[in-house]
Design a protein around this motif. Structure first.
Motif, PDB file in Angstrom:
ATOM      1  N   GLY A  72       0.794  -1.216   0.000  1.00 42.42           N
ATOM      2  CA  GLY A  72       0.000   0.000   0.000  1.00 42.42           C
ATOM      3  C   GLY A  72       0.822   1.259   0.000  1.00 42.42           C
ATOM      4  N   HIS A  73       0.235   2.276   0.603  1.00 41.89           N
ATOM      5  CA  HIS A  73       0.785   3.627   0.581  1.00 41.89           C
ATOM      6  C   HIS A  73       1.837   3.843   1.659  1.00 41.89           C
ATOM      7  N   ALA A  74       2.686   4.808   1.398  1.00 44.92           N
ATOM      8  CA  ALA A  74       3.668   5.258   2.386  1.00 44.92           C
ATOM      9  C   ALA A  74       2.953   6.028   3.479  1.00 44.92           C
ATOM     10  N   ASP A  75       3.433   5.889   4.694  1.00 46.75           N
ATOM     11  CA  ASP A  75       2.996   6.764   5.780  1.00 46.75           C
ATOM     12  C   ASP A  75       3.812   8.046   5.671  1.00 46.75           C
ATOM     13  N   PRO A  76       3.340   9.135   6.281  1.00 48.15           N
ATOM     14  CA  PRO A  76       4.088  10.395   6.204  1.00 48.15           C
ATOM     15  C   PRO A  76       5.550  10.209   6.611  1.00 48.15           C
ATOM     16  N   GLY A  77       6.435  10.720   5.767  1.00 48.99           N
ATOM     17  CA  GLY A  77       7.868  10.643   6.029  1.00 48.99           C
ATOM     18  C   GLY A  77       8.550   9.399   5.490  1.00 48.99           C
ATOM     19  N   LEU A  82      11.029  -0.713   0.185  1.00 46.81           N
ATOM     20  CA  LEU A  82      11.133  -2.019   0.831  1.00 46.81           C
ATOM     21  C   LEU A  82      10.631  -1.943   2.268  1.00 46.81           C
ATOM     22  N   ALA A  83      10.979  -0.888   2.978  1.00 43.46           N
ATOM     23  CA  ALA A  83      10.491  -0.711   4.350  1.00 43.46           C
ATOM     24  C   ALA A  83       8.967  -0.584   4.369  1.00 43.46           C
ATOM     25  N   ILE A  84       8.408   0.096   3.385  1.00 46.22           N
ATOM     26  CA  ILE A  84       6.956   0.245   3.290  1.00 46.22           C
ATOM     27  C   ILE A  84       6.311  -1.109   3.029  1.00 46.22           C
ATOM     28  N   ALA A  85       6.871  -1.880   2.092  1.00 43.85           N
ATOM     29  CA  ALA A  85       6.333  -3.216   1.795  1.00 43.85           C
ATOM     30  C   ALA A  85       6.403  -4.116   3.027  1.00 43.85           C
ATOM     31  N   LEU A  86       7.499  -4.036   3.772  1.00 39.87           N
ATOM     32  CA  LEU A  86       7.632  -4.825   5.004  1.00 39.87           C
ATOM     33  C   LEU A  86       6.581  -4.407   6.035  1.00 39.87           C
ATOM     34  N   ARG A  87       6.429  -3.107   6.260  1.00 39.19           N
ATOM     35  CA  ARG A  87       5.437  -2.619   7.228  1.00 39.19           C
ATOM     36  C   ARG A  87       4.033  -3.053   6.839  1.00 39.19           C
ATOM     37  N   GLU A  88       3.690  -2.832   5.572  1.00 36.72           N
ATOM     38  CA  GLU A  88       2.352  -3.205   5.101  1.00 36.72           C
ATOM     39  C   GLU A  88       2.135  -4.712   5.222  1.00 36.72           C
ATOM     40  N   GLY A  89       3.148  -5.495   4.861  1.00 40.04           N
ATOM     41  CA  GLY A  89       3.035  -6.944   4.973  1.00 40.04           C
ATOM     42  C   GLY A  89       2.771  -7.380   6.402  1.00 40.04           C
ATOM     43  N   ARG A  90       3.503  -6.804   7.347  1.00 42.95           N
ATOM     44  CA  ARG A  90       3.312  -7.148   8.768  1.00 42.95           C
ATOM     45  C   ARG A  90       1.927  -6.733   9.238  1.00 42.95           C
TER      46      ARG A  90
END
Length: 180
Positions: A72-77, A82-90
């Protein structure tokens, strides 16, 4: 890392992907590519796999009415895809052991249309896709009851989704697994 860092040197595999990558590079050069206020913005996603069983996890996406990968989308900042994909996946699966597989490289770049809904007009996602792995597939938990999750073989996942671009990404995962 930034999206530009991940995409420098990325080699598209099809003419369509080359055209999509060109659009993404132009977007990255124009300002904030993650802003949801522009009609084409960058997103990050991942196919989550369990390599020992050669299975992939798909998530029911109620808004799109199809089975898709997590992401999905990036959070502010946030600017590291890859970090976004990891966060969204978790967040979407409850899997807290996700790691890039096999090496954290971009596996697919695609511009996908998104229909209007949820107070947003129709727009496009410039999706940067990765592959993530888990050692504990049994620990998967949907983020909500409407976001069903299914572990599938690559051919089962390709048959289940209505997204041609996801079928292409799944084929790439199949080749990573050593399938023809």
């Amino acid at each position: 890392m930034t999206a530009t860092d991940f995409l420098d040197g990325y080699v598209p595999r099809t003419a369509t992907e080359a055209a999509d990558l060109e659009r993404v590079h132009a977007l990255l050069a124009a300002g904030d590519p993650w802003s949801r206020s522009i009609s084409l913005h960058v997103t990050a996603s991942a196919l989550i796999v369990h390599p020992p069983t050669r299975r992939v996890l798909l998530r029911w996406h109620a808004r799109q009415q199809t089975w898709l990968q997590t992401g999905g989308h990036a959070d502010p900042g946030e600017t590291d895809p890859l970090a976004i994909a990891l966060r969204e996946g978790r967040e979407e699966t409850g899997l807290d052991d996700l790691v890039p597989w096999p090496d954290g490289a971009v596996v697919h770049v695609v511009v996908v249309p998104v229909s209007a809904g949820g107070g947003e007009p129709a727009h496009e996602h410039a999706d940067v896709r990765f592959v993530l792995a888990t050692d504990r597939p049994e620990a998967v938990r949907p983020e909500n009851p409407a976001a069903e999750l299914r572990w599938l073989s690559v051919p089962e996942a390709q048959a289940l989704t209505t997204s041609a671009s996801l079928r292409e990404a799944l084929a790439r995962v199949g080749r990573m697994f050593g399938d023809a």
